[in-house]
Design a protein around this motif. Structure first.
Motif, PDB file in Angstrom:
ATOM      1  N   ASP A  46       0.343  21.796  29.708  1.00 18.49           N
ATOM      2  CA  ASP A  46       0.119  23.189  29.306  1.00 18.49           C
ATOM      3  C   ASP A  46       0.670  23.497  27.915  1.00 18.49           C
ATOM      4  O   ASP A  46       0.570  24.627  27.432  1.00 18.49           O
ATOM      5  CB  ASP A  46       0.735  24.155  30.324  1.00 18.49           C
ATOM      6  CG  ASP A  46       2.247  23.971  30.493  1.00 18.49           C
ATOM      7  OD1 ASP A  46       2.854  23.219  29.705  1.00 18.49           O
ATOM      8  OD2 ASP A  46       2.801  24.569  31.433  1.00 18.49           O
ATOM      9  N   ARG A 109      -3.459  17.391  36.846  1.00 21.62           N
ATOM     10  CA  ARG A 109      -2.905  18.736  36.789  1.00 21.62           C
ATOM     11  C   ARG A 109      -4.038  19.723  36.548  1.00 21.62           C
ATOM     12  O   ARG A 109      -4.788  19.597  35.581  1.00 21.62           O
ATOM     13  CB  ARG A 109      -1.889  18.844  35.657  1.00 21.62           C
ATOM     14  CG  ARG A 109      -1.295  20.230  35.441  1.00 21.62           C
ATOM     15  CD  ARG A 109      -0.157  20.509  36.396  1.00 21.62           C
ATOM     16  NE  ARG A 109       1.025  19.723  36.075  1.00 21.62           N
ATOM     17  CZ  ARG A 109       2.125  19.707  36.838  1.00 21.62           C
ATOM     18  NH1 ARG A 109       2.173  20.416  37.966  1.00 21.62           N
ATOM     19  NH2 ARG A 109       3.174  18.966  36.498  1.00 21.62           N
ATOM     20  N   HIS A 114      -1.858  25.183  37.772  1.00 21.71           N
ATOM     21  CA  HIS A 114      -0.708  24.315  37.562  1.00 21.71           C
ATOM     22  C   HIS A 114      -0.493  23.365  38.740  1.00 21.71           C
ATOM     23  O   HIS A 114       0.533  22.684  38.847  1.00 21.71           O
ATOM     24  CB  HIS A 114       0.579  25.121  37.310  1.00 21.71           C
ATOM     25  CG  HIS A 114       1.624  24.344  36.556  1.00 21.71           C
ATOM     26  ND1 HIS A 114       1.450  23.923  35.255  1.00 21.71           N
ATOM     27  CD2 HIS A 114       2.859  23.890  36.931  1.00 21.71           C
ATOM     28  CE1 HIS A 114       2.505  23.266  34.853  1.00 21.71           C
ATOM     29  NE2 HIS A 114       3.383  23.229  35.839  1.00 21.71           N
TER      30      HIS A 114
END
Length: 812
Positions: A46, A109, A114
């Motif tokens: 991320d 992922r 998440h």
């Protein structure tokens, strides 16, 4: 873009003089006292964190850390935290998911939730993680076997079963089998049933996507060297080579100090020219139609030429004149030059992210050509895109290539202008050079959106490396960082783009600061230091900052860059002893502003400077960072241009730093050890003493990958080996020589040093010594060995360089 802000390297104390006298024991101790370098940084999927590794004190284990680039706060992750940590992520085209490897297993992922999903949990490690073109299937391999995991269905599938045998369906009945079928109806009925089952399976394979794939039969006599799967799942490219290929007899190294108490022999790599590596070929598999096609190399320009024809003819004539007709015949050139596709360097096959374009890099086994060709899937053929020819040899480095994201445009590195630069080329268009100049560009990384390339370059000066960027469609090369110290031979890719392409995680260093982690915006703003891993004891030390100088050559209109070490209170009114340090690897750059691979030696140079020496460390011809001509200056005569440079360095010290020409020592390891031997044996009397560490003394016993580039094969070019090998000059030894070698060195064989030692014995030479280290390979790992080796080097220089007059008097 406004002027790039300068983000200084971490503070380093360079005082006028060292605070305390250095000792060999201190500087050759376990480098844990310095503090670990930051290793292997990568972004979280991320983009919120950066992960990195640090060597654990007193162990070779690397612990995983996570740092928040906004706050600079780092944490060491425990086992539970590592279970939720991201590995180095690979994103699907839609940027909705990231896949990565952790402890050899595949994880995915989901970037919106998440959520972390473990895809494999196997004993055999997976690798090669990539995404399908539609972004819903992760592809990975174990060895050469590919599998897929469909996140929509949760189904794991084997992509293709590869058999290195002949297809039994292709077997034709021999005379006896035909007789049997003509006599017995039951056998005819059984054969008809088997044929019907095979026809049914072929039809089901074509129409039923839920079935496991039937094998591809690649034929007997081949070995699979590599496999690569297209992201769209339609194609697989298989690299093959002859099975059972005779690579030549392997030498052994003996382990004398073992757990069992018995000598343990270990096979090492083959000698150069005995034999050449196996030639490789390509097979294209159509996974949808279940068909296979051999990809001919005939379209590669120059593939049928012989770049060594003149040398070959000369050598064959010599052999025939000597009556060695069979040896002469064995040197006949093949009709088609052999190539290597896998196993020689960087990734050698690239796919566009939609899987509809592929490119392959080929390197000639004779080292004179490198080709990039695309694959024409409709014609099942190769289409040449780029040829790089070099009359000397194609570089080991600067061979990166791939596709610009979201396109069928190739990018590649090439030395065709004399310096490694970056190019792009549409598959049906002309090449466009994106960077140019008398500097090197390396490790290109395209941005996620395909609009920019980020590169490491020494544009400012040969010794100063920083990150630059250039638009994919061409434009100005823009400097992003201003550290100047971003070159480290052990960290080939010192920067990583964030997943959104807005920031860079960078490793940078300076002369006495090992790699540290920082973050910076891609436009050169917003820099922040994230780590300082040095120990308090090390940071309290005061070191001599090496001065980068240019030594004029007496052999051409050029200068040799070097690092100079001298005490801050250097007294130019009195004569000084000096030492020339010669870096290893041949093609390596040690004159940079970054942390040196030779950090121990650099501390040793501080010790020598304390004692009154001047130390010079030169990037002699053959070193990296100075362009193609500098690299290939040593072709067919290793140790000759480099020695000219060392002698120029000595003369420059005598002229400018009041160095006593009778008190100059020389030392180095590996290629530096080779050059030390060449210096003493080809220029007797020029150096007061030399220490050759792990030195190649006879290039005929080194490997193919390195040696044949520079000297060709010894059967074809024996003269190049003769003039380049120290053992051929052993009769010239007159100056003290110390040889140090690890007994389990499987890179440069210890027999190189032992054979030279025996040659010196037979020549009745004096003042030569050998020190053997039973538990060391090419690069020493035990502090006791480092201490012993450098104590001996220090004693050698003290006796024969620093106190040369006293030593001479004592000898009489």
């Amino acid at each position: 873009m406004r002027r790039i802000a300068f983000f200084a390297a971490l503070a380093l104390t360079c005082a006028p003089a060292l605070a305390a006298r250095l000792t060999v024991d201190q500087i050759m101790a376990d480098p844990d006292w310095i503090g670990p370098a930051v290793e292997s940084p990568h972004w979280s999927a991320d983009g919120q964190f950066i992960y990195y590794r640090l060597k654990r004190k007193g162990s070779d284990i690397r612990d995983l850390y996570r740092v928040d680039p906004s706050s600079g706060k780092s944490v060491k992750l425990d086992g539970a935290q590592q279970a939720d940590a991201d590995g180095d992520p690979v994103f699907n085209r839609q940027h909705t998911r990231a896949a990565f490897l952790r402890h050899g297993d595949v994880f995915v992922r989901d970037l919106s939730t998440h959520k972390l999903t473990q895809i494999t949990r196997t004993a055999q490690p997976e690798s090669g993680v990539q995404w399908s073109a539609d972004g819903d299937t992760v592809q990975y391999r174990a060895g050469n076997d590919w599998s897929t995991y469909d996140l929509r269905t949760g189904t794991t599938a084997s992509v293709a079963v590869l058999k290195t045998a002949d297809d039994p369906q292709d077997a034709k009945p021999d005379q006896m089998e035909r007789l049997q079928l003509s006599l017995f109806s039951t056998l005819r009925q059984m054969k008809a049933e088997k044929d019907a089952e095979q026809a049914r399976d072929r039809e089901l394979d074509r129409t039923d996507g839920t079935r496991a794939a039937q094998p591809f039969w690649l034929g007997t006599g081949v070995k699979i060297a590599d496999t690569e799967l297209s992201p769209d799942g339609r194609w697989m490219i298989v690299v093959t080579q002859p099975a059972g290929y005779d690579g030549g007899k392997s030498p052994v190294v003996n382990h004398y100090v073992t757990d069992s108490g018995y000598i343990h022999p270990e096979k090492a790599r083959t000698y150069v020219g005995r034999n050449d590596p196996a030639p490789q070929s390509l097979v294209l598999l159509d996974l949808s139609a279940h068909k296979q096609y051999a990809l001919s190399l005939d379209a590669l320009p120059g593939i049928h030429d012989d770049p060594l024809a003149a040398l070959r003819a000369k050598r064959q004539a010599e052999l025939r004149k000597q009556g060695h007709d069979a040896e002469a015949k064995a040197l006949d050139a093949p009709k088609t030059r052999g190539v290597r596709i896998a196993d020689y360097g960087p990734a050698t096959l690239a796919w566009s992210d939609d899987g509809q374009a592929a490119a392959v890099m080929f390197r000639a086994i004779d080292n004179k050509d490198r080709w990039i060709a695309s694959v024409d899937f409709a014609k099942h053929a190769l289409t040449p895109q780029h040829r790089l020819h070099d009359d000397a040899w194609i570089n080991w480095n600067y061979n990166g290539f791939g596709f610009v994201p979201h396109s069928h445009t190739l990018w590649y590195e090439s030395e065709q202008t004399g310096y490694a630069q970056l190019y792009v080329k549409a598959l049906n268009g002309r090449a466009k050079q994106l960077t140019s100049g008398h500097f090197e560009v390396r490790t290109p990384q395209p941005s996620p959106d395909g609009q920019w390339f980020y590169v490491l370059a020494n544009k400012q000066a040969p010794y100063a490396y920083d990150v630059y960027r250039v638009p994919t469609d061409g434009g100005t090369l823009q400097r992003v960082t201003a550290y100047e110290g971003m070159y480290d031979v052990e960290t080939p890719v010192p920067f990583r783009l964030s997943p959104d392409g807005t920031r860079l995680a960078v490793l940078h260093s300076s002369a006495y600061v090992p790699d540290q982690l920082a973050v910076i915006d891609v436009d050169g703003h917003g820099g922040r230091e994230l780590t300082d891993t040095r120990t308090a004891k090390y940071k309290a030390m005061h070191w001599i900052e090496p001065q980068i100088v240019q030594v004029p050559s007496s052999h051409g209109d050029f200068a040799v860059y070097a690092k100079l070490y001298k005490a801050a209170d250097f007294d130019a009114s009195k004569p000084h002893p000096a030492v020339l340090f010669v870096h290893g690897a041949g093609y390596l750059q040690d004159v940079t502003k970054g942390w040196s691979y030779y950090f121990r030696e650099q501390m040793f140079h501080n010790l020598l400077a304390q004692e009154g020496y001047v130390v010079l460390d030169m990037d002699y011809r053959g070193s990296e960072g100075y362009g193609r001509d500098w690299r290939t200056a040593i072709y067919r005569h290793m140790g000759h241009p480099e020695l000219e440079d060392l002698l120029d360095g000595k003369a420059w010290l005598v002229k400018h730093y009041h160095v006593d020409p009778q008190r100059v020592g020389v030392y180095g390891g590996s290629y530096g050890g080779f050059m030390t031997e060449m210096a003493l044996l080809r220029a007797p009397g020029q150096f007061a003493a030399g220490a050759a560490l792990r030195p190649p003394a006879d290039w005929t016993s080194y490997n193919h990958e390195y040696t044949s580039n520079i000297l060709n094969d010894p059967q074809l070019d024996p003269e190049a080996y003769k003039i380049s090998s120290p053992i051929e000059y052993a009769q010239n030894l007159q100056d003290p020589l110390l040889i140090c070698h690890g007994l389990i060195d499987n890179n440069v064989m210890p027999t190189d040093s032992i054979r030279l030692y025996q040659r010196l014995i037979e020549l009745h030479k004096h003042n030569f010594w050998i020190s053997l280290y039973p538990m060391e390979r090419h690069g020493f790992v035990h502090a006791d060995s480092w201490r012993d080796e450098y104590t001996r080097i220090h004693d050698l220089f003290t006796r024969f360089v620093l106190n040369k007059k006293d030593a001479a008097t004592a000898a009489h």
